[in-house]
Design a protein around this motif. Structure first.
Motif, PDB file in Angstrom:
ATOM      1  N   MET A 203      44.850  40.009  43.901  1.00  0.00           N
ATOM      2  CA  MET A 203      43.891  40.314  44.952  1.00  0.00           C
ATOM      3  C   MET A 203      42.669  41.070  44.446  1.00  0.00           C
ATOM      4  SD  MET A 203      44.487  42.396  48.542  1.00  0.00           S
ATOM      5  CE  MET A 203      45.560  41.100  49.181  1.00  0.00           C
ATOM      6  N   ILE A 204      42.797  41.846  43.358  1.00  0.00           N
ATOM      7  CA  ILE A 204      41.731  42.758  42.948  1.00  0.00           C
ATOM      8  C   ILE A 204      41.273  42.447  41.531  1.00  0.00           C
ATOM      9  CG2 ILE A 204      41.094  45.166  42.556  1.00  0.00           C
ATOM     10  CD1 ILE A 204      43.261  45.954  44.562  1.00  0.00           C
ATOM     11  N   ASP A 205      39.970  42.242  41.363  1.00  0.00           N
ATOM     12  CA  ASP A 205      39.313  42.174  40.062  1.00  0.00           C
ATOM     13  C   ASP A 205      38.331  43.335  39.967  1.00  0.00           C
ATOM     14  OD1 ASP A 205      40.635  39.801  39.519  1.00  0.00           O
ATOM     15  OD2 ASP A 205      38.944  38.548  40.145  1.00  0.00           O
ATOM     16  N   VAL A 206      38.217  43.921  38.790  1.00  0.00           N
ATOM     17  CA  VAL A 206      37.247  44.985  38.543  1.00  0.00           C
ATOM     18  C   VAL A 206      36.238  44.479  37.518  1.00  0.00           C
ATOM     19  CG1 VAL A 206      36.896  47.303  37.625  1.00  0.00           C
ATOM     20  CG2 VAL A 206      38.855  46.832  39.104  1.00  0.00           C
ATOM     21  N   THR A 207      34.943  44.651  37.812  1.00  0.00           N
ATOM     22  CA  THR A 207      33.859  44.179  36.952  1.00  0.00           C
ATOM     23  C   THR A 207      33.089  45.371  36.398  1.00  0.00           C
ATOM     24  OG1 THR A 207      33.622  42.157  38.265  1.00  0.00           O
ATOM     25  CG2 THR A 207      31.787  42.753  36.833  1.00  0.00           C
ATOM     26  N   PHE A 208      32.759  45.338  35.108  1.00  0.00           N
ATOM     27  CA  PHE A 208      31.910  46.370  34.513  1.00  0.00           C
ATOM     28  C   PHE A 208      31.218  45.776  33.293  1.00  0.00           C
ATOM     29  CE2 PHE A 208      36.227  46.731  33.001  1.00  0.00           C
ATOM     30  CZ  PHE A 208      36.130  46.884  31.624  1.00  0.00           C
ATOM     31  N   GLY A 209      30.099  46.391  32.896  1.00  0.00           N
ATOM     32  CA  GLY A 209      29.360  45.864  31.760  1.00  0.00           C
ATOM     33  C   GLY A 209      28.206  46.755  31.376  1.00  0.00           C
ATOM     34  N   ILE A 210      27.626  46.498  30.213  1.00  0.00           N
ATOM     35  CA  ILE A 210      26.484  47.249  29.704  1.00  0.00           C
ATOM     36  C   ILE A 210      25.512  46.273  29.062  1.00  0.00           C
ATOM     37  CG2 ILE A 210      27.573  47.720  27.469  1.00  0.00           C
ATOM     38  CD1 ILE A 210      26.174  50.483  27.564  1.00  0.00           C
ATOM     39  N   ASP A 211      24.205  46.562  29.187  1.00  0.00           N
ATOM     40  CA  ASP A 211      23.190  45.685  28.622  1.00  0.00           C
ATOM     41  C   ASP A 211      21.925  46.478  28.357  1.00  0.00           C
ATOM     42  OD1 ASP A 211      21.416  45.480  31.133  1.00  0.00           O
ATOM     43  OD2 ASP A 211      23.351  44.786  31.883  1.00  0.00           O
ATOM     44  N   ASN A 237      41.485  36.255  47.983  1.00  0.00           N
ATOM     45  CA  ASN A 237      42.611  35.718  48.770  1.00  0.00           C
ATOM     46  C   ASN A 237      42.931  36.549  50.003  1.00  0.00           C
ATOM     47  OD1 ASN A 237      43.102  33.603  46.817  1.00  0.00           O
ATOM     48  ND2 ASN A 237      44.007  35.188  45.509  1.00  0.00           N
ATOM     49  N   LEU A 238      41.898  37.089  50.649  1.00  0.00           N
ATOM     50  CA  LEU A 238      42.097  37.789  51.906  1.00  0.00           C
ATOM     51  C   LEU A 238      42.176  36.780  53.043  1.00  0.00           C
ATOM     52  CD1 LEU A 238      39.439  40.621  51.408  1.00  0.00           C
ATOM     53  CD2 LEU A 238      41.878  40.717  50.871  1.00  0.00           C
ATOM     54  N   ARG A 242      41.356  32.650  52.837  1.00  0.00           N
ATOM     55  CA  ARG A 242      40.074  32.147  53.343  1.00  0.00           C
ATOM     56  C   ARG A 242      38.888  33.052  53.022  1.00  0.00           C
ATOM     57  NH1 ARG A 242      41.195  29.746  59.444  1.00  0.00           N
ATOM     58  NH2 ARG A 242      42.720  28.143  58.842  1.00  0.00           N
ATOM     59  N   LEU A 243      39.134  34.328  52.699  1.00  0.00           N
ATOM     60  CA  LEU A 243      38.059  35.307  52.568  1.00  0.00           C
ATOM     61  C   LEU A 243      38.041  35.910  51.171  1.00  0.00           C
ATOM     62  CD1 LEU A 243      35.825  37.115  53.843  1.00  0.00           C
ATOM     63  CD2 LEU A 243      37.670  38.679  54.549  1.00  0.00           C
TER      64      LEU A 243
END
Length: 435
Positions: A203-211, A237-238, A242-243
């Motif tokens: 259900m949960i993805d975490v995004t992070f980055g540097i540029d 998948n909420l 559907r959400l």
């Protein structure tokens, strides 16, 4: 150069009127059928080559002077056919659902009028001065690491297309030829850096980055000497699948030292925040909503209430897509975009003016309402259809997208059609074919 543009224009017109008008994308396995069955040959067997061409036109009955559709990047030249993109992509995809170490890559080169807005300072921004330009649209290594959680960690490093926002550079990823104000003025475009996506749970993805910053590179090619970065999350998948909700924020200096000085450029922050929700109502109907808020500490000027330090822009976009039948889809987009200081929305006249403004070296700009006036609230509604029939083995996607668009300044300013009108009506569309 004019004859060169004329040739491309004739090619696009031919596409529009012979049915090769739409978007098509085919995929070829480059290294299939290699003799020795080793791990490396199996890896090479997954390398694919795709190609895609897009061209279009947006007509403006008001015939604006000096010939630009205000607030429109990809279809900025009113009443003129443009070759927007001719691109080829060589790629080896990774599969995030497989809990194994994987290495892939993406190399995409693109030529066309859209490239004017997706250059990188110090990489390709000074190589061309024509309307049609060439860029490395993507060049990154992709890695999947089965670490920490069952879903593992995905990494991309190199030249990356910015992940924020609903509408992207690839015309196959968006419902319309033209872009919303939010997609042009309140989200970044290109980066050199690294992005990570950690699949914490299904259900949960975490995004992070540097540029290095939005559309900058290193050293003297950066418009300041400080990095920037992303952080956010996905909720997947909420509502029984559907959400999906995507939140992404970004912070870092983005102003040029040539405009505000070295110290200010390195220490004044720009805050980008974007929340998108995607809801599949049923097999035919899907809804999308996007809210965006941007604040920049570095831009200064004079407003109706005196001097201001920093600019703000808020916006909301709603999308509706209804599949009429297998080949035909109706699309709607409605947007409210508030430019609080009249510092965000403008049109760049020269072929290199957008990148020159980013670098702080000038740039010929058609400004919006005067910065001495109150801010402007822009309203935009776009209606269109996507015709996408099944063509055959060599053309997997074939699409034609006519649209009509209504723009209006909702609080009395007159930014459109050379500063003559508070509204603008345009119509047209694009054609794309891929191999």
């Amino acid at each position: 150069m004019k004859s060169h543009h004329r040739v491309w224009g004739l090619l696009v017109v031919a596409c529009l009127f012979t049915g090769v008008s739409g978007k098509a994308r085919a995929q070829v396995k480059v290294f299939s059928g290699l003799g020795h069955d080793t791990g490396f040959t199996r890896w090479l067997g997954g390398v694919t080559l795709t190609g895609q061409i897009e061209g279009g036109i947006m007509a403006n009955p008001a015939r604006p002077q000096p010939g630009y559709n205000f607030g429109d990047f990809f279809a900025d030249h009113a009443n003129q056919v443009q070759l927007n993109q001719a691109e080829f992509t060589l790629a080896k995809a990774i599969d995030s659902t497989r809990n194994t170490y994987q290495v892939g890559f993406t190399l995409e080169g693109m030529y066309g009028s859209d490239a004017r807005y997706y250059q990188l300072l110090g990489v390709s921004d000074r190589e061309w001065n024509a309307r049609y330009q060439l860029i490395p649209a993507q060049a990154h290594v992709d890695v999947h690491l089965p670490w920490a959680t069952r879903g593992g960690l995905d990494m991309q490093a190199g030249i990356l297309q910015a992940p924020m926002g609903v509408e992207g550079l690839d015309p196959t990823s968006r419902p319309f030829y033209t872009l919303a104000y939010t997609s042009e003025y309140s989200v970044p475009f290109q980066h050199i850096g690294a992005m990570f996506n950690w699949h914490v749970t299904p259900m949960i993805d975490v995004t992070f980055g540097i540029d290095t910053g939005n559309q900058t590179s290193f050293g003297h090619a950066d418009n300041n000497n400080a990095p920037a970065g992303y952080f956010g999350f996905n909720l997947n998948n909420l509502a029984h699948g559907r959400l999906k909700i995507v939140e992404l924020s970004r912070v870092g200096p983005e102003n040029a030292w040539r405009d505000i000085g070295h110290y200010e450029a390195d220490h004044t922050q720009r805050f980008w925040n974007d929340v998108s929700a995607y809801y599949q109502v049923n097999k035919r109907l899907s809804l999308t909503a996007e809210f965006n808020y941007l604040h920049d500490e570095g831009t200064r000027g004079m407003g109706a209430r005196g001097q201001f330090a920093g600019v703000d822009a808020e916006s909301f976009i709603s999308f509706l897509s209804y599949r009429i039948n297998r080949d035909l889809t109706f699309n709607y987009r409605g947007e409210i975009y508030r430019d609080n200081n009249n510092a965000m929305v403008s049109t760049f006249r020269g072929n290199n003016s957008y990148m020159e403004a980013l670098a702080g070296t000038g740039g010929e700009v058609v400004p919006g309402p005067s910065a001495s006036s109150h801010g402007t609230t822009y309203g935009e509604m776009t209606l269109g259809v996507s015709y996408r029939p099944q063509i055959g083995h060599h053309v997997r996607v074939f699409m034609l997208r006519p649209e009509i668009r209504f723009d209006r300044a909702l609080n009395g300013t007159t930014p459109f059609n050379g500063g003559r009108n508070n509204g603008m009506f345009t119509f047209g569309g694009d054609a794309v074919i891929g191999f």
